[in-house]
Design a protein around this motif. Sequence first.
Motif, mmCIF file in Angstrom:
data_model
loop_
_atom_site.group_PDB
_atom_site.id
_atom_site.type_symbol
_atom_site.label_atom_id
_atom_site.label_comp_id
_atom_site.label_asym_id
_atom_site.label_seq_id
_atom_site.Cartn_x
_atom_site.Cartn_y
_atom_site.Cartn_z
ATOM 1 N N ASN A 1 1.047 -1.326 -0.033
ATOM 2 C CA ASN A 1 0.039 0.005 0.097
ATOM 3 C C ASN A 1 0.772 1.270 0.146
ATOM 4 O O ASN A 1 0.694 2.198 -0.910
ATOM 5 C CB ASN A 1 -1.016 0.120 1.315
ATOM 6 N N ASN A 2 1.841 1.185 1.074
ATOM 7 C CA ASN A 2 2.301 2.527 0.972
ATOM 8 C C ASN A 2 3.543 2.792 -0.164
ATOM 9 O O ASN A 2 3.945 3.828 -0.438
ATOM 10 C CB ASN A 2 3.361 2.638 2.297
ATOM 11 N N LEU B 1 0.775 0.998 -4.247
ATOM 12 C CA LEU B 1 -0.675 1.231 -4.767
ATOM 13 C C LEU B 1 -1.463 2.631 -3.856
ATOM 14 O O LEU B 1 -2.087 3.068 -4.583
ATOM 15 C CB LEU B 1 -1.465 0.192 -4.155
ATOM 16 N N TYR B 2 -0.655 2.795 -2.846
ATOM 17 C CA TYR B 2 -1.087 4.284 -2.105
ATOM 18 C C TYR B 2 -2.555 4.156 -2.370
ATOM 19 O O TYR B 2 -3.436 5.328 -2.507
ATOM 20 C CB TYR B 2 -0.748 5.498 -3.211
ATOM 21 N N LEU B 3 -3.362 3.024 -1.983
ATOM 22 C CA LEU B 3 -4.869 3.089 -1.745
ATOM 23 C C LEU B 3 -5.425 3.737 -0.507
ATOM 24 O O LEU B 3 -6.515 4.312 -0.448
ATOM 25 C CB LEU B 3 -5.322 1.571 -1.752
ATOM 26 N N ILE B 4 -4.578 3.649 0.778
ATOM 27 C CA ILE B 4 -5.080 3.996 1.916
ATOM 28 C C ILE B 4 -4.093 4.903 2.614
ATOM 29 O O ILE B 4 -2.809 4.866 2.468
ATOM 30 C CB ILE B 4 -5.399 2.860 3.024
ATOM 31 N N SER B 5 -4.443 6.376 2.821
ATOM 32 C CA SER B 5 -3.628 7.249 3.346
ATOM 33 C C SER B 5 -3.826 7.443 4.805
ATOM 34 O O SER B 5 -4.926 8.185 5.047
ATOM 35 C CB SER B 5 -3.485 8.452 2.526
#
Length: 369
Positions: free
Chosen positions: A144-145, A148-152
């Motif tokens: 993610n980090n 993909l950067y889906l959740i910040s």
Amino acid sequence: MNSGSKAFFLVIMTIALFCGFLPQFMTVQIPYNFERLHVFLFNLCSGGSIILYYTIGKKRITAPVVFFIIISIIYAFFAFFNLYIPAMVCSFILASIVASIRIRRFGFIPGFFKKDVSVSEKFHQASMLCLSLGLVISTLVIINNEYLYLISMKKLVIDTFFLGFSFPLSLITMSLMFALIPEHLHIESHSLKEAGFWAINLGVIIFFLFILFEKMVAQLLISGMLFIAVIVIFFLYMRDGKAIQQKNFLTSGMFFLVMTAITGIAYIVLEFYPNRDPQIMKFLLKLHTFTSLYGWNLSGLSVIIRYNDFPIQLHSRRLIAFHWFTVLITAPIGAFSKEFAIAATISYAFILYRVFFSGPADHAISQKD
């Protein structure tokens, strides 16, 4: 466990502690987080391997554990150097090893809701499950980090999840403690032990979620509830636990756990004050970390390493006192002083040597200690 294996864990645990002090010895700025090595070498490489060794139940370290040790050390250095793709490959290999050993020993579905499964075994199963899930979840956070950067989220960072590798060690130490408490000794004991199991596991999970969502008041409430659960477990253990030499080590560990809870609550309380002293916060955080890892968790790992050797020829009360002095005074000050850092590392290596290599004792010595 043979002498060679004990020597390996002594070296890797000592290196783990020193890695926590290493930044102050660096003469140039290095863009890498030495806390990762500090955490990985103790929690995953040492702690994870010892949990697998205990779960397999052989006197000698078997091939799956050796493979886990090698891959976990490689994983630690990949994570340290921010080489995330090979680190993720290592993580899934490690998770597969843990899962296969857990399924072989306990079955695919954990027996958390089965009445015929002891609380000690439930903590053991939870430790194994937490170890494998921790490896998978930390990998998902990397994906993610970094890609993909889906959740910040501010707290959704890799190092926050890496710290979670200490939880399986805590659970396996709980398992050892509950193994010393006979089943159904008192009418209320079984219910309190079951409540303690769920309070610790669910409490830590909920607490971790509140950290992610930065809910400070909720963190304080949950930490208070966890503290009460620890006190109740401590009471049961002191009242009902078998009076054998292992109990000295684990009792000391429980006092370390109480200290861990107190320092954790104090840290959360100080977070409410905007004018708090950063140095005091750093010292308190270091004290919290050392009492957790090198106090509470080490007590359980030491018992596992010497599991087939007790009673051992060891003045355990004296060593326990020296252990406390090292963890509460020498090591935290070592985070600010090179001299104390060196002293803490040497003291810690001495403690490990005495615990790991003391010879067998007769019954009279073991009762005296």
